[in-house]
Structures are given as structure tokens and as C-alpha cells.
Design a protein around this motif. Structure first.
Motif, PDB file in Angstrom:
ATOM      1  N   SER A 279       0.842  -1.196   0.000  1.00 47.25           N
ATOM      2  CA  SER A 279       0.000   0.000   0.000  1.00 47.25           C
ATOM      3  C   SER A 279       0.873   1.240   0.000  1.00 47.25           C
ATOM      4  N   LEU A 280       0.408   2.244  -0.733  1.00 51.02           N
ATOM      5  CA  LEU A 280       1.070   3.549  -0.767  1.00 51.02           C
ATOM      6  C   LEU A 280       0.014   4.610  -0.509  1.00 51.02           C
ATOM      7  N   LEU A 281       0.212   5.383   0.562  1.00 58.02           N
ATOM      8  CA  LEU A 281      -0.690   6.471   0.905  1.00 58.02           C
ATOM      9  C   LEU A 281       0.029   7.797   0.725  1.00 58.02           C
ATOM     10  N   ALA A 282      -0.724   8.798   0.294  1.00 57.06           N
ATOM     11  CA  ALA A 282      -0.206  10.152   0.187  1.00 57.06           C
ATOM     12  C   ALA A 282      -1.130  11.072   0.969  1.00 57.06           C
TER      13      ALA A 282
ATOM     14  N   ARG B  53      -5.282  16.494   6.897  1.00 51.45           N
ATOM     15  CA  ARG B  53      -4.285  15.971   5.961  1.00 51.45           C
ATOM     16  C   ARG B  53      -5.021  14.962   5.094  1.00 51.45           C
ATOM     17  N   TYR B  54      -5.494  15.453   3.946  1.00 53.12           N
ATOM     18  CA  TYR B  54      -6.315  14.624   3.081  1.00 53.12           C
ATOM     19  C   TYR B  54      -5.501  13.422   2.603  1.00 53.12           C
ATOM     20  N   THR B  55      -6.132  12.243   2.647  1.00 52.24           N
ATOM     21  CA  THR B  55      -5.422  11.000   2.358  1.00 52.24           C
ATOM     22  C   THR B  55      -5.897  10.359   1.067  1.00 52.24           C
ATOM     23  N   MET B  56      -4.935   9.976   0.240  1.00 55.00           N
ATOM     24  CA  MET B  56      -5.192   9.265  -1.013  1.00 55.00           C
ATOM     25  C   MET B  56      -4.395   7.975  -1.003  1.00 55.00           C
ATOM     26  N   ARG B  57      -4.903   6.973  -1.709  1.00 54.67           N
ATOM     27  CA  ARG B  57      -4.207   5.696  -1.831  1.00 54.67           C
ATOM     28  C   ARG B  57      -3.990   5.402  -3.310  1.00 54.67           C
ATOM     29  N   PHE B  58      -2.844   4.785  -3.608  1.00 55.61           N
ATOM     30  CA  PHE B  58      -2.585   4.313  -4.966  1.00 55.61           C
ATOM     31  C   PHE B  58      -2.773   2.799  -4.979  1.00 55.61           C
ATOM     32  N   ASP B  59      -3.593   2.317  -5.911  1.00 54.70           N
ATOM     33  CA  ASP B  59      -3.999   0.911  -5.889  1.00 54.70           C
ATOM     34  C   ASP B  59      -3.171  -0.012  -6.778  1.00 54.70           C
ATOM     35  N   GLN B  60      -2.356   0.537  -7.658  1.00 56.87           N
ATOM     36  CA  GLN B  60      -1.595  -0.321  -8.584  1.00 56.87           C
ATOM     37  C   GLN B  60      -0.101  -0.054  -8.445  1.00 56.87           C
ATOM     38  N   LEU B  61       0.581  -1.000  -7.794  1.00 59.02           N
ATOM     39  CA  LEU B  61       2.018  -0.911  -7.562  1.00 59.02           C
ATOM     40  C   LEU B  61       2.704  -2.155  -8.100  1.00 59.02           C
ATOM     41  N   ASP B  62       3.942  -1.969  -8.541  1.00 59.62           N
ATOM     42  CA  ASP B  62       4.766  -3.078  -9.013  1.00 59.62           C
ATOM     43  C   ASP B  62       6.195  -2.778  -8.587  1.00 59.62           C
ATOM     44  N   GLY B  63       6.989  -3.810  -8.335  1.00 61.58           N
ATOM     45  CA  GLY B  63       8.365  -3.557  -7.931  1.00 61.58           C
ATOM     46  C   GLY B  63       9.182  -4.820  -7.816  1.00 61.58           C
ATOM     47  N   ARG B  64      10.504  -4.640  -7.730  1.00 66.63           N
ATOM     48  CA  ARG B  64      11.397  -5.804  -7.646  1.00 66.63           C
ATOM     49  C   ARG B  64      12.805  -5.356  -7.252  1.00 66.63           C
ATOM     50  N   PHE B  65      13.591  -6.314  -6.799  1.00 61.47           N
ATOM     51  CA  PHE B  65      15.016  -6.086  -6.571  1.00 61.47           C
ATOM     52  C   PHE B  65      15.730  -7.422  -6.516  1.00 61.47           C
ATOM     53  N   THR B  66      17.027  -7.397  -6.756  1.00 57.81           N
ATOM     54  CA  THR B  66      17.878  -8.579  -6.608  1.00 57.81           C
ATOM     55  C   THR B  66      18.683  -8.395  -5.337  1.00 57.81           C
TER      56      THR B  66
ATOM     57  N   VAL C  48       3.780  16.828   0.462  1.00 56.41           N
ATOM     58  CA  VAL C  48       3.044  15.565   0.356  1.00 56.41           C
ATOM     59  C   VAL C  48       3.791  14.518   1.172  1.00 56.41           C
ATOM     60  N   ASP C  49       3.131  13.993   2.191  1.00 59.32           N
ATOM     61  CA  ASP C  49       3.725  12.930   3.011  1.00 59.32           C
ATOM     62  C   ASP C  49       3.366  11.577   2.423  1.00 59.32           C
ATOM     63  N   LEU C  50       4.371  10.734   2.272  1.00 60.22           N
ATOM     64  CA  LEU C  50       4.193   9.407   1.700  1.00 60.22           C
ATOM     65  C   LEU C  50       4.371   8.355   2.790  1.00 60.22           C
ATOM     66  N   MET C  51       3.505   7.361   2.795  1.00 61.62           N
ATOM     67  CA  MET C  51       3.587   6.245   3.737  1.00 61.62           C
ATOM     68  C   MET C  51       3.367   4.950   2.976  1.00 61.62           C
ATOM     69  N   PHE C  52       4.237   3.977   3.190  1.00 60.14           N
ATOM     70  CA  PHE C  52       4.063   2.724   2.457  1.00 60.14           C
ATOM     71  C   PHE C  52       4.312   1.517   3.347  1.00 60.14           C
ATOM     72  N   GLU C  53       3.619   0.450   3.005  1.00 59.79           N
ATOM     73  CA  GLU C  53       3.782  -0.869   3.617  1.00 59.79           C
ATOM     74  C   GLU C  53       3.913  -1.857   2.463  1.00 59.79           C
ATOM     75  N   VAL C  54       5.027  -2.580   2.408  1.00 60.53           N
ATOM     76  CA  VAL C  54       5.252  -3.464   1.257  1.00 60.53           C
ATOM     77  C   VAL C  54       5.832  -4.809   1.711  1.00 60.53           C
ATOM     78  N   GLU C  55       5.495  -5.840   0.928  1.00 60.70           N
ATOM     79  CA  GLU C  55       6.070  -7.157   1.118  1.00 60.70           C
ATOM     80  C   GLU C  55       6.581  -7.645  -0.231  1.00 60.70           C
ATOM     81  N   PHE C  56       7.758  -8.262  -0.196  1.00 62.07           N
ATOM     82  CA  PHE C  56       8.356  -8.833  -1.405  1.00 62.07           C
ATOM     83  C   PHE C  56       8.509 -10.338  -1.223  1.00 62.07           C
ATOM     84  N   VAL C  57       8.360 -11.079  -2.300  1.00 62.97           N
ATOM     85  CA  VAL C  57       8.421 -12.535  -2.267  1.00 62.97           C
ATOM     86  C   VAL C  57       9.550 -13.005  -3.178  1.00 62.97           C
TER      87      VAL C  57
END
Length: 198
Positions: A43-46, A56-69, A187-196
Motif C-alpha cells: 500500500s502507498l498512501l499520500a 491531511r487529506y489521504t489518497m491511496r494508490f492501488d496499482q504498484l509493481d516492484g522488484r530487486f535482486t 506531500v507525506d508518503l507512507m508505504f507498507e510493502v512485502e516482497f516474495v
């Protein structure tokens, strides 16, 4: 009644192995390999001040993609790429979603991208610095990140890593200047992420 109680106990016993928790918060103990974002657990909130600070009006972005080695022998060299679809902004009001996406010029600049350039920290906390490309403008951004840990996934399958983090940007620096009379620049950004691990 005894049969029902026995069935409940049996179900709980069977469910116990399915529980999954982080088993280590030591980056050096995480298996090497390619990790991909789990979009169902990301999840990514702004948050942005409304009219001088009524809220502090809150918005969420619903489509995220990511990766790392990842290489535990050199975890500081890890480089992560995160992509966010600008049009996926969700305010809870479909008409307002389109208005906000319009401020982002989402049709012209559909993807918001963050590519890390440096990772540092200790004891599960640190910073990730990288280049944020938003609205066609690229600027360096530093995020404060907490490594929540790594461990097996559901039913013990695979390896999962979790992170929480925050950051702040000024939208004017990225040329997003719409509705300035109604909302602030920070703009304050807050994120919670899990990688598999793949």
C-alpha cells in the motif's frame, strides 16, 4: 458437544502450521535471489494539507509493481525499482479520482517510478535514497525505512520480506501545481510493502 469441541481443536491444530511470521530481522540471514512485490500486500498512501491545514487529506494508490535482486553478502548494494500507476489514485470518490489524476497528467505521464541509488542503515532501520520520476520530472528523494523482517510465507512456502516507510516530497518541485488554493505543497508518503522470493 464433545464431538463439536473435538472438531474445533482439530481445526486449530491443522491451522497452526499455516501461521507465518518474520523469523529474522538480520539482512545478512535473508536468502539471496530475485524478489518481487506482492501487490496484494502493498500500500502507498499520500497525505496533503487541505486548505491550510484543516486536515491531511489521504489518497491511496492501488496499482504498484516492484522488484530487486538481493545479495546478503552485499545488502547495501541492493537496488529496488517501484512503479506506481498514476491513474490508480483512490480517494473513495470516483469523480474526484479523475480530478486528482488530471492534476497528475496521468494520461501523459502514466507511471510514477522510484529507482533507488543507495541503501544504508542498521538494526532494522535506515534510509533508501533514489530518483523519483513523477509528472515527467526526476528528483532525488530519501525515504526512512524499517525492515520488518523476513521469513517463510503461508504454509512455509518461499521467502517473504516486509518493509514500512515514510517520506516527503514537494509537489511543486515535480510541476504538479493544480488546486494550489485548496491544498498544500508538502506531500507525506507512507508505504507498507512485502516482497516474495521468486
Amino acid at each position: 458437544m464433545r464431538t463439536f469441541a473435538a472438531a474445533v481443536v482439530a481445526c486449530l491444530a491443522c491451522a497452526a502450521p499455516a501461521a507465518a511470521n518474520p523469523t529474522s530481522q538480520d539482512p545478512a540471514k535473508v536468502p539471496p535471489g530475485n524478489y518481487e512485490l506482492d501487490p496484494r500486500h502493498a500500500s502507498l498512501l499520500a497525505k496533503i494539507p487541505h486548505m491550510g491545514g484543516f486536515s491531511r487529506y489521504t489518497m491511496r494508490f492501488d496499482q504498484l509493481d516492484g522488484r530487486f535482486t538481493y545479495d546478503p553478502a552485499d545488502w547495501g548494494a541492493t537496488r529496488v525499482t517501484i512503479k506506481v500507476q498514476a491513474a490508480s489514485v483512490d480517494t473513495g470518490a470516483p469523480a474526484f479520482n479523475k480530478q486528482i489524476a488530471g492534476y497528475f497528467d496521468a494520461a501523459k505521464f502514466p507511471t510514477i517510478t522510484f529507482v533507488s541509488t543507495a541503501v544504508s542503515g542498521e538494526n532494522g532501520r535506515g534510509t533508501v535514497t533514489g530518483d523519483l520520476t513523477f509528472h515527467g520530472v526526476t528528483k532525488p528523494v530519501t525515504l526512512d525505512v524499517t525492515f520488518n523482517g523476513a521469513g517463510p510465507g503461508l504454509l512455509g512456502a518461499g521467502t517473504r520480506m516486509g518493509f514500512s516507510g515514510v517520506g516527503r516530497i514537494k509537489r511543486s518541485e515535480f510541476g504538479v501545481t493544480g488546486a494550489r488554493e485548496f491544498s498544500g505543497d508538502d506531500v507525506d508518503l507512507m508505504f507498507e510493502v512485502e516482497f516474495v522470493k521468486k
